[in-house]
Design a protein around this motif. Structure first.
Motif, PDB file in Angstrom:
ATOM      1  N   ILE A 143       0.830  -1.280   0.128  1.00 19.29           N
ATOM      2  CA  ILE A 143       0.037  -0.174   0.069  1.00 19.29           C
ATOM      3  C   ILE A 143       1.064   1.431  -0.132  1.00 19.29           C
ATOM      4  O   ILE A 143       1.749   1.424   0.889  1.00 19.29           O
ATOM      5  CB  ILE A 143      -1.107  -0.100   1.154  1.00 19.29           C
ATOM      6  CG1 ILE A 143      -1.882  -1.215   1.182  1.00 19.29           C
ATOM      7  CG2 ILE A 143      -1.776   1.130   1.221  1.00 19.29           C
ATOM      8  CD1 ILE A 143      -2.719  -1.470   2.440  1.00 19.29           C
ATOM      9  N   SER A 144       0.585   2.149  -1.057  1.00 17.47           N
ATOM     10  CA  SER A 144       1.759   3.119  -1.338  1.00 17.47           C
ATOM     11  C   SER A 144       1.871   4.218  -0.249  1.00 17.47           C
ATOM     12  O   SER A 144       2.800   4.822  -0.228  1.00 17.47           O
ATOM     13  CB  SER A 144       1.496   3.826  -2.834  1.00 17.47           C
ATOM     14  OG  SER A 144      -0.057   4.403  -2.711  1.00 17.47           O
ATOM     15  N   GLU A 145       0.787   4.417   0.514  1.00 16.70           N
ATOM     16  CA  GLU A 145       0.582   5.553   1.474  1.00 16.70           C
ATOM     17  C   GLU A 145       0.353   5.010   3.027  1.00 16.70           C
ATOM     18  O   GLU A 145      -0.740   4.314   2.893  1.00 16.70           O
ATOM     19  CB  GLU A 145      -0.176   6.630   0.914  1.00 16.70           C
ATOM     20  CG  GLU A 145       0.277   7.466  -0.375  1.00 16.70           C
ATOM     21  CD  GLU A 145      -0.883   8.105  -0.782  1.00 16.70           C
ATOM     22  OE1 GLU A 145      -1.226   9.262   0.054  1.00 16.70           O
ATOM     23  OE2 GLU A 145      -1.259   8.202  -1.937  1.00 16.70           O
ATOM     24  N   THR A 146       1.021   5.423   3.833  1.00 11.95           N
ATOM     25  CA  THR A 146       0.645   5.117   5.363  1.00 11.95           C
ATOM     26  C   THR A 146       0.715   6.388   5.997  1.00 11.95           C
ATOM     27  O   THR A 146       1.314   7.104   6.020  1.00 11.95           O
ATOM     28  CB  THR A 146       1.329   3.963   5.941  1.00 11.95           C
ATOM     29  OG1 THR A 146       2.695   4.528   5.943  1.00 11.95           O
ATOM     30  CG2 THR A 146       1.363   2.706   4.977  1.00 11.95           C
ATOM     31  N   TYR A 147      -0.678   6.373   6.831  1.00 13.58           N
ATOM     32  CA  TYR A 147      -0.702   7.662   7.678  1.00 13.58           C
ATOM     33  C   TYR A 147      -0.921   7.159   9.183  1.00 13.58           C
ATOM     34  O   TYR A 147      -1.575   5.917   9.208  1.00 13.58           O
ATOM     35  CB  TYR A 147      -1.599   8.747   7.244  1.00 13.58           C
ATOM     36  CG  TYR A 147      -1.218   8.823   6.001  1.00 13.58           C
ATOM     37  CD1 TYR A 147      -0.613  10.004   5.757  1.00 13.58           C
ATOM     38  CD2 TYR A 147      -1.928   8.603   4.876  1.00 13.58           C
ATOM     39  CE1 TYR A 147      -0.238  10.335   4.508  1.00 13.58           C
ATOM     40  CE2 TYR A 147      -1.828   8.979   3.348  1.00 13.58           C
ATOM     41  CZ  TYR A 147      -1.191  10.050   3.377  1.00 13.58           C
ATOM     42  OH  TYR A 147      -0.518  10.454   2.096  1.00 13.58           O
ATOM     43  N   ARG A 148      -0.888   8.183  10.098  1.00 15.08           N
ATOM     44  CA  ARG A 148      -1.605   7.724  11.735  1.00 15.08           C
ATOM     45  C   ARG A 148      -3.048   7.865  11.583  1.00 15.08           C
ATOM     46  O   ARG A 148      -3.654   8.506  10.807  1.00 15.08           O
ATOM     47  CB  ARG A 148      -0.808   8.815  12.531  1.00 15.08           C
ATOM     48  CG  ARG A 148       0.748   8.853  12.573  1.00 15.08           C
ATOM     49  CD  ARG A 148       1.126   9.987  13.340  1.00 15.08           C
ATOM     50  NE  ARG A 148       0.930   9.946  14.831  1.00 15.08           N
ATOM     51  CZ  ARG A 148       0.787  10.745  15.616  1.00 15.08           C
ATOM     52  NH1 ARG A 148       1.126  12.079  15.479  1.00 15.08           N
ATOM     53  NH2 ARG A 148       0.762  10.517  17.089  1.00 15.08           N
TER      54      ARG A 148
END
Length: 502
Positions: free
Chosen positions: A149-154
């Motif tokens: 998955i190309s983007e990870t965030y809190r």
């Protein structure tokens, strides 16, 4: 061979040859390689044609007593982290390739929600060694590498980030199919945590057309790839081995609860991590009670078996790497069936074998159900399931019902998740032991279903059910739980041999 089956077989076989190690462990010890989940996300995105998708995971904060990630979220990610949320959207950025999608995963930090300290924020305790999550995927490059998955965030960034990721998509698919909750005493109908999360996401997204993603994911889940089939086959074989072990041990004086424990111990010895559902084990009169009724009692499974009784064991429920199993056998407590018990046992077995023989690609489940119902009709059981003839205190439970499916030709009835409605003959098996009861499409290779005819005869204290897990193959079917003895002769022979060794 159907194109979808061919595609999943080729993909899964290639992955199984060498990609099931570190890539899987980075997400979860029981996850498939990340390429499997990426392919599923792409297939789902292709179905919604330019819309965005948001799939939240399960509220797992402080979870214990057999926690398990939401099956739809897991199917698309292989991620166990609590409170995680997946977003899939068309990539509208200027440098994006045509048809490209953005995928984003919102995850808790490594120590967020840790243990008994939630929502405690004292860093001196949150990072104590005894309070560190054993294996959690947190935002950052490691999560990107592990999941694809190309983007990870809190998780705290969801409200501020999701609008940018969804972009110009006017339609957003969210989970919107939930069982209604009973509101006692005239109170407003309560909302589950899942309903509250969906509403909150909708509020953040603003003026967009919200649609239900659940049917799309559930339809995808009906057809298993070879990795899923391998997990289901392993779960079924573990359950079958446990059932054979139990048959060797059953005798008068044993408690129903002990029987459940024998199964669970045997599963664990063979590598099952847990049960797929709560015990459904009942002897004598307890076998006559439907499990949804028994389940309201704390002491639901607790009775000493007596000579001559039957033990109803709908607890072939070993789970393996998130995938469940479900098989049932009916066992004579004394080691042999009485002539009357044997008569009805053989009738149920005949109905089951007729139904299994009808399983093949392209068949409608209604035809499979009718194959079993015809056996019951030929035996003249129609009148026994008629309360007007038998009386409400003596009416039989004949499932599948010949009156409903043959005499009235009433067809498939709709079920709730918990099985309300006219009982037919089974359900899909997968990430949930009862994966679905969607019989609206023909059977196709990769589907795994149960075939479980049953009868309840109150005045004779006879309850019999025989259940197996059947894989639909390109040329027909495979019984995944065939190792569990089920003919009356085989069961009696096994029990007699075990009795001699005691």
């Amino acid at each position: 061979m159907p194109v979808r089956w061919f595609r999943t077989v080729v993909l899964a076989a290639a992955l199984a040859d060498g990609l099931a190690g570190a890539a899987a462990l980075a997400q979860s010890p029981v996850a498939f390689p990340k390429e499997v989940y990426a392919a599923r996300r792409r297939r789902l995105a292709d179905q919604v044609k330019g819309a965005a998708i948001v799939v939240p995971g399960k509220y797992l904060v402080g979870a214990h007593e057999l926690p398990k990630q939401d099956a739809d979220f897991w199917y698309l990610t292989g991620v166990e982290s609590p409170y995680a949320t997946l977003v899939i959207a068309p990539d509208g950025r200027p440098d994006a390739a045509p048809g490209a999608i953005r995928t984003a995963l919102f995850l808790p930090d490594s120590f967020q929600f840790a243990g008994a300290q939630f929502p405690h924020v004292d860093p001196a305790f949150r990072r104590a060694p005894w309070n560190v999550p054993r294996q959690r995927l947190a935002p950052g490059p490691g999560a990107v590498e592990a999941t694809g998955i190309s983007e990870t965030y809190r998780v705290q960034q969801f409200a501020s980030r999701v609008g940018d990721i969804v972009g110009q998509a006017k339609i957003v698919y969210l989970p919107m199919r939930f069982d209604s909750l009973y509101a006692p005493l005239g109170m407003r109908e309560p909302r589950s945590v899942e309903q509250q999360v969906t509403k909150a996401i909708g509020d953040v997204l603003g003026a967009r057309d919200l649609k239900d993603v659940t049917p799309l994911i559930r339809r995808m889940r009906l057809v298993k790839d070879t990795l899923e089939v391998a997990a289901l086959r392993r779960a079924a074989r573990i359950s079958a081995a446990g059932m054979e072990t139990l048959m060797r041990a059953v005798r008068p004086g044993m408690n129903d609860l002990e029987a459940a424990g024998i199964l669970e111990l045997d599963w664990k010895r063979h590598g099952s991590q847990r049960a797929a559902f709560a015990p459904i084990v009942g002897s004598g009169p307890n076998s006559m009670q439907f499990f949804t009724v028994m389940g309201e009692n704390y002491d639901a499974v607790n009775r000493v078996m007596k000579p001559g009784e039957l033990l109803f064991v709908d607890y072939g429920a070993a789970e393996f790497n998130m995938y469940g199993s479900d098989l049932c056998r009916t066992i004579p407590v004394s080691g042999t069936f009485t002539p009357e018990q044997r008569q009805y046992y053989n009738l149920v077995l005949e109905a089951q074998e007729a139904a299994i023989a009808a399983v093949k690609p392209g068949a409608l489940m209604l035809d499979v159900i009718k194959a079993a119902a015809r056996v019951f009709k030929k035996a003249g059981l129609d009148q026994n399931e008629n309360p007007a003839i038998m009386g409400v205190d003596r009416v039989w439970g004949v499932m599948p019902s010949p009156t409903h499916y043959i005499n009235r030709d009433a067809g498939i009835t709709k079920y709730t998740r918990y099985g309300a409605g006219v009982r037919d003959i089974g359900h899909h098996v997968g990430l949930d032991a009862t994966d679905s009861r969607d019989w609206s499409v023909p059977l196709e290779p990769g589907m795994v279903i149960t075939v479980e005819p049953k009868i309840y005869i109150p005045d004779k204290q006879i309850a019999i059910m025989i259940e197996d897990m059947i894989l639909v193959t390109p040329t027909g079917r495979e019984n995944l739980s065939i190792d569990a003895p089920k003919s009356a002769r085989d069961i009696e022979a096994l029990m007699a041999a075990a009795a001699k060794r005691r």
